[in-house]
Design a protein around this motif. Structure first.
Motif: not given
Length: 126
Positions: A13, A39, A42, A62, A86-91, A123, A126
């Motif tokens: 991150a 992701a 999703k 975002s 950010k971790p939520e960008d993992t995809a 990937t 965090s």
């Protein structure tokens, strides 16, 4: 027509990556280029696009302020610079080409895009 993504990988991150989308087999300047991601579990979402003229860009809320899309027309390549990941960008990240749109703006709707790359994994830990 072919789109080939590269530049994915694993970062912590706050780190950065630059994705590349190399296009071949079609008139590059007649297509808008978009970046999408998906992701696990999703739906695929549009995160950024660049108009045919290169004069218009669009970003998912975002990623605004963190990601930048730009092109090198001499290389038929579009880049996505991703900072402060950010971790939520993992995809899995895909680039795609859209012929049908106007020359002056671009869209983030996946159904509008004609050609797709195979994807590259990003990937973020965090």
């Amino acid at each position: 027509a072919q789109l080939v993504e590269s530049g994915g990988g694993s970062v912590q991150a706050g780190g950065s990556l630059r994705l590349s989308c190399a296009a071949s087999g079609f008139p590059f300047r007649d297509y808008a280029i978009g970046w999408f991601r998906q992701a696990p579990g999703k739906e695929r979402e549009g995160i950024s696009c660049l108009s045919k003229t290169g004069g218009d860009t669009s970003y998912l809320d975002s990623v605004k302020g963190r990601f930048t899309i730009y092109s090198d027309n001499a290389k038929n390549t579009v880049y996505l610079q991703m900072n402060n990941l950010k971790p939520e960008d993992t995809a899995v990240y895909y680039c795609a080409a859209d012929y049908s749109g106007s020359y002056y703006n671009c869209k983030l709707r996946a159904n509008d895009y004609n050609y797709w790359g195979q994807g590259t994994q990003v990937t973020v830990s965090s």
